[in-house]
Design an enzyme around this catalytic site. Structure first.
Site, short mmCIF file in Angstrom:
data_model
loop_
_atom_site.label_atom_id
_atom_site.label_comp_id
_atom_site.label_asym_id
_atom_site.label_seq_id
_atom_site.Cartn_x
_atom_site.Cartn_y
_atom_site.Cartn_z
N GLY A 135 -1.90 -2.38 6.00
CA GLY A 135 -1.83 -2.26 7.45
C GLY A 135 -2.90 -3.11 8.10
O GLY A 135 -3.52 -3.98 7.46
N HIS A 174 7.44 -6.76 9.09
CA HIS A 174 6.29 -7.67 8.87
C HIS A 174 6.66 -8.87 7.98
O HIS A 174 6.29 -8.97 6.82
CB HIS A 174 5.06 -6.94 8.35
CG HIS A 174 5.25 -5.93 7.27
ND1 HIS A 174 5.94 -6.18 6.10
CD2 HIS A 174 4.79 -4.65 7.16
CE1 HIS A 174 5.92 -5.11 5.33
NE2 HIS A 174 5.24 -4.17 5.95
N HIS A 209 -2.77 -11.34 7.73
CA HIS A 209 -1.50 -11.10 7.04
C HIS A 209 -0.67 -12.36 6.90
O HIS A 209 0.02 -12.55 5.89
CB HIS A 209 -0.69 -10.02 7.77
CG HIS A 209 -1.16 -8.63 7.53
ND1 HIS A 209 -2.28 -8.11 8.15
CD2 HIS A 209 -0.69 -7.66 6.71
CE1 HIS A 209 -2.46 -6.87 7.74
NE2 HIS A 209 -1.51 -6.57 6.87
N ASP A 260 1.30 -3.00 13.03
CA ASP A 260 1.19 -2.31 11.74
C ASP A 260 -0.18 -1.63 11.64
O ASP A 260 -0.76 -1.52 10.55
CB ASP A 260 1.40 -3.28 10.57
CG ASP A 260 1.75 -2.58 9.27
OD1 ASP A 260 2.05 -1.37 9.29
OD2 ASP A 260 1.70 -3.24 8.21
N ALA A 320 0.81 -1.23 0.00
CA ALA A 320 0.00 0.00 0.00
C ALA A 320 0.84 1.27 0.00
O ALA A 320 0.30 2.38 0.10
CB ALA A 320 -0.93 0.00 1.21
#
Length: 383
Positions: free
Chosen positions: A309, A216, A251, A274, A142
């Site tokens: 996120g 991440h 995620h 996040d 993003a």
């Protein structure tokens, strides 16, 4: 004045101490002693934590926003809102995480943080985590492609000189990345690989230059391939590298979170959120780095369908880690406190309940819900 927490289960780095008393004196943990050996004095503030969990305060090193505000707002009142919201989720310290944006916007965040005259009650921002603009377009997620850049001293030098950058996410395959990592490490800045398609060989060079984290993990990087290990192969196999993970079950699949913890252990796995400005709110449309993102069923996406996120909170990340990995509460807490502190070289002052450490404490009830948050010896949240 002393704050006394007695009767609870005190989570220390080595064991859970039951029937013990935690004594906070001013901003420091002064002692942990058996309950029967402690006498409450007249001016003490005593808390009965019978049957509850007493843990080190949670530390989130990768969080963009919550409660309708974002780091990129570059607003001191927004930071105060974040401080209060995070404290209600058991967080005592965190890094204000930026996104890919124009130089002037990121500089404004840095100046806002540096120029704050005082802090209202809540969690304490320890500094800034720069996530962007030195990222790979192929794995941008993003992050707005328009503002992605190769590392250039003309861009990052003033940020480094500010003295408030604690962590920087970079795609190490970019031109100038190795030089930036070496220069930043000399100034005490930590580096994480993220939004990257670096080869295993490039990763080895970056780690040799001082890179010590993965942003991440699994997200924003190529999948693991047995003949082309790439970023993930380096992160998973090198004990020097800390692996951040968003344990929301979206995620990263819970089975993969469990695999990560088995590979890296609790001393090298960092729970992060996040989280974006939509966190703590409901479904709907929100702004993220100038683009509209949609929250539906606890999942955040941009129009293209990419994840953008999360709306995860640290207390929930701890609970999820317990569930996903089949580990005890104290192990999940370790990944949300001492491990992130260690990744920032703060393990001698934060992240653990030990005499001499900073008095950052979270009290959970029997169902792992946050009841009380103490920052620097002061109660900043009570349920």
């Amino acid at each position: 004045m002393r704050t006394i927490l007695s009767g609870g289960k005190i989570v220390t780095p080595d064991q859970v101490k039951e029937n013990h008393t935690l004594i906070l004196e001013d901003e420091i943990i002064s002692a942990i002693i058996p309950d029967q050996k402690f006498i409450v004095e007249k001016n003490d503030h005593s808390m009965n934590t019978q049957g509850k969990w007493i843990t080190p305060g949670l530390i989130d090193i990768h969080v963009h926003g919550s409660n309708l505000v974002d780091t990129m707002d570059a607003d001191s009142e927004a930071i105060d809102i974040l401080n209060q919201f995070f404290a209600s989720r058991g967080v005592t310290s965190y890094l204000l995480t930026t996104g890919t944006a124009p130089y002037s916007d990121i500089t404004a965040v840095i100046k806002c943080f540096k120029n704050r005259s005082s802090q209202k009650v809540g969690a304490v921002p320890l500094g800034i985590h720069l996530e962007g603009p030195f990222l790979c377009e192929e794995r941008k997620g993003a992050q707005p492609a328009l503002y992605l850049r190769d590392p250039d001293p003309a861009i990052y030098q003033s940020w480094f000189d500010s003295g408030v950058i604690r962590l920087l996410t970079v795609a190490p395959e970019l031109e100038g990345a190795m030089e930036m990592i070496k220069e930043g490490v000399e100034k005490g800045i930590e580096f994480a690989v993220g939004h990257s398609v670096a080869s295993y060989e490039v990763m080895q060079e970056a780690i040799g230059s001082g890179l010590r984290q993965a942003t991440h993990t699994f997200n924003g990087m190529n999948p693991l391939h047995h003949r082309n290990p790439g970023v993930l192969g380096a992160v998973l196999s090198d004990d020097r590298v800390f692996a951040q993970v968003i344990a929301d079950g979206v995620h990263v699949h819970p089975a993969v979170v469990k695999t990560l913890v088995k590979l890296k252990g609790i001393t090298r796995t960092i729970l992060i959120t996040d989280a974006i400005r939509a966190t703590g709110l409901g479904n709907g449309e929100y702004d993220l780095l100038g683009q509209t993102v949609t929250v539906k069923g606890g999942v955040v996406r941009v129009d293209s369908g990419s994840l953008a996120g999360s709306v995860l909170t640290m207390d929930q990340a701890v609970i999820n880690a317990m569930d996903f990995c089949n580990i005890p509460f104290e192990d999940a807490i370790y990944m949300a406190s001492l491990t992130p502190a260690t990744s920032l070289n703060l393990q001698t002052e934060r992240g653990a309940l030990k005499p001499g450490m900073r008095a950052d404490v979270t009290v959970f009830d029997q169902n792992y819900s946050v009841e009380t948050t103490v920052v620097g010896g002061k109660i900043v949240y009570q349920k």
